[in-house]
Motif scaffolding. Structure first.
Motif, mmCIF file in Angstrom:
data_model
loop_
_atom_site.group_PDB
_atom_site.id
_atom_site.type_symbol
_atom_site.label_atom_id
_atom_site.label_comp_id
_atom_site.label_asym_id
_atom_site.label_seq_id
_atom_site.Cartn_x
_atom_site.Cartn_y
_atom_site.Cartn_z
ATOM 1 N N ILE A 46 2.600 -58.265 39.379
ATOM 2 C CA ILE A 46 1.817 -59.063 38.427
ATOM 3 C C ILE A 46 0.482 -58.397 38.121
ATOM 4 C CG2 ILE A 46 0.637 -61.266 38.071
ATOM 5 C CD1 ILE A 46 2.848 -62.579 39.736
ATOM 6 N N ALA A 49 0.943 -55.426 35.779
ATOM 7 C CA ALA A 49 1.227 -55.862 34.414
ATOM 8 C C ALA A 49 -0.019 -56.420 33.741
ATOM 9 C CB ALA A 49 2.338 -56.908 34.424
ATOM 10 N N LYS A 53 -1.745 -54.868 30.455
ATOM 11 C CA LYS A 53 -1.893 -55.727 29.287
ATOM 12 C C LYS A 53 -3.333 -55.715 28.785
ATOM 13 C CE LYS A 53 -1.380 -59.082 26.283
ATOM 14 N NZ LYS A 53 -0.734 -58.834 24.967
ATOM 15 N N ALA A 59 2.951 -55.113 26.400
ATOM 16 C CA ALA A 59 3.524 -56.459 26.451
ATOM 17 C C ALA A 59 3.631 -56.932 27.897
ATOM 18 C CB ALA A 59 4.889 -56.469 25.787
ATOM 19 N N LEU A 60 3.093 -58.122 28.166
ATOM 20 C CA LEU A 60 3.020 -58.625 29.527
ATOM 21 C C LEU A 60 4.409 -58.882 30.111
ATOM 22 C CD1 LEU A 60 1.127 -59.495 31.786
ATOM 23 C CD2 LEU A 60 1.077 -61.773 30.788
ATOM 24 N N ILE A 61 5.241 -59.605 29.363
ATOM 25 C CA ILE A 61 6.575 -59.942 29.871
ATOM 26 C C ILE A 61 7.391 -58.673 30.113
ATOM 27 C CG2 ILE A 61 8.717 -61.153 29.374
ATOM 28 C CD1 ILE A 61 6.341 -62.951 30.021
ATOM 29 N N ARG A 62 7.280 -57.709 29.184
ATOM 30 C CA ARG A 62 8.018 -56.462 29.356
ATOM 31 C C ARG A 62 7.546 -55.710 30.588
ATOM 32 N NH1 ARG A 62 7.545 -52.081 24.680
ATOM 33 N NH2 ARG A 62 5.493 -51.851 25.655
ATOM 34 N N LEU A 64 6.148 -57.019 33.307
ATOM 35 C CA LEU A 64 6.628 -57.730 34.495
ATOM 36 C C LEU A 64 8.097 -57.419 34.758
ATOM 37 C CD1 LEU A 64 4.964 -61.225 33.912
ATOM 38 C CD2 LEU A 64 4.362 -59.582 35.693
ATOM 39 N N ARG A 65 8.885 -57.446 33.697
ATOM 40 C CA ARG A 65 10.319 -57.191 33.857
ATOM 41 C C ARG A 65 10.579 -55.762 34.318
ATOM 42 N NH1 ARG A 65 11.717 -57.882 28.973
ATOM 43 N NH2 ARG A 65 11.852 -55.661 28.405
ATOM 44 N N SER A 255 -2.818 -65.816 27.689
ATOM 45 C CA SER A 255 -1.740 -65.198 28.457
ATOM 46 C C SER A 255 -2.229 -64.754 29.831
ATOM 47 C CB SER A 255 -1.165 -63.998 27.697
ATOM 48 O OG SER A 255 -2.158 -63.009 27.474
ATOM 49 N N THR A 259 -0.891 -66.098 33.391
ATOM 50 C CA THR A 259 -0.331 -65.159 34.354
ATOM 51 C C THR A 259 -1.093 -65.180 35.668
ATOM 52 O OG1 THR A 259 0.290 -63.751 32.493
ATOM 53 C CG2 THR A 259 0.424 -62.783 34.680
#
Length: 291
Positions: A46, A49, A53, A59-62, A64-65, A255, A259
């Motif tokens: 986290i 990311a 970001k 991109a935050l979600i990308r 993290l993934r 965001s 997060t």
């Protein structure tokens, strides 16, 4: 003979107390290490990311993934990299100092054990947290900037312009940010747990779990704006109007706040609960053995 017997009993009792205290401190360290190991993977992913970001607009979600998948596929490489070690050391130190201060304070029957715990934990966590942020900003913030067009050549991010006055301001803001989090996690949460009525939580461990899983999260409503402003000051150390800094920080505030609220759950929610439960379990085992 009577005086010698009394002195012998006193020395024996003192040795027993010292052994008991040493055993409890050892248990405190064990609980801290186990708790830090539990939360370090999620917090590392986290935090990386978040930095990417904020500084590289990835991109935050990308992020993290991608980092989660990478950690799952290559766990050994993930664990033995510098970022994981930094996070693990931060939380292992924080939980160890919090546990040890509370144990010593209770052994001394100190009336201000809670305040002592806050002070010592802050003194350890805040400098280490600032050091962690500086290292993460340096490691991830100066990596190749992302490009939108496919096949474009990566452009290296320019080196950070050094300005001691601005850097000191960024450090002070990071200190304030972490103090808010520590106060909510180690001082305010336990205090508020005592205010929960028994009708809402009948189990003895329910009250601290409720506050420990919620209060640190709400502190991020204050800590997140400070976090973004500190990062901006660190990465843009040249003169920039405050309005411009705040405007840029606000772009990522929703965001980032969300997060960081999620981040605080493993860090000081699950982490603190696991630490408290393990510490309590280990102390109970020691008490039953001594009894």
């Amino acid at each position: 003979m009577g005086d010698l017997a009394m002195e012998h009993r006193s020395n024996k009792r003192q040795n027993t107390l010292e052994k008991s205290l040493l055993g409890r401190l050892t248990a405190d360290i064990g609980a801290a290490i186990a708790s830090a190991t539990l939360v370090a993977p999620a917090v590392t992913i986290i935090d990386r990311a978040l930095v990417e970001k904020s500084l590289l607009n990835q991109a935050l979600i990308r992020g993290l993934r991608n980092h989660a998948v990478s950690a799952f596929k290559h766990p050994a490489r993930f664990v033995f990299q510098v970022p994981f070690g930094i996070i693990w050391a931060l939380y292992a130190s924080t939980f160890t100092v919090a546990n040890g201060t509370d144990t010593i304070g209770n052994a001394m029957n100190a009336p201000s054990t809670g305040m002592m715990t806050f002070i010592t934990t802050t003194a350890v966590n805040v400098p280490l947290g600032v050091w962690k942020d500086m290292r993460f900003a340096k490691i991830f913030g100066t990596q190749a900037a992302p490009v939108a067009a496919a096949g474009a050549v990566d452009v290296a991010r320019p080196a950070i312009v050094q300005n001691r006055a601005v850097a000191r301001t960024a450090t002070a803001i990071f200190l304030l940010r972490d103090s808010v989090t520590i106060f909510g996690s180690f001082t305010l949460a336990p205090k508020l747990s005592e205010a929960i009525p028994d009708s809402l939580a009948t189990h003895p461990h329910a009250k601290p779990i409720i506050t420990q899983m919620t209060v640190p999260v709400f502190t991020q409503l204050v800590a997140s704006p400070l976090h973004l402003l500190g990062l901006d000051l660190y990465m843009r150390q040249h003169p920039v109007p405050l309005v411009d800094r705040l405007k840029r920080s606000q772009q990522y505030l929703p965001s980032t706040t969300f997060t960081r609220c999620i981040r605080i759950i493993p860090a000081f929610g699950v982490g603190c609960v696991a630490n408290l439960e393990l510490r309590s379990y280990f102390h109970e085992k020691l008490d039953s053995r001594e009894g």
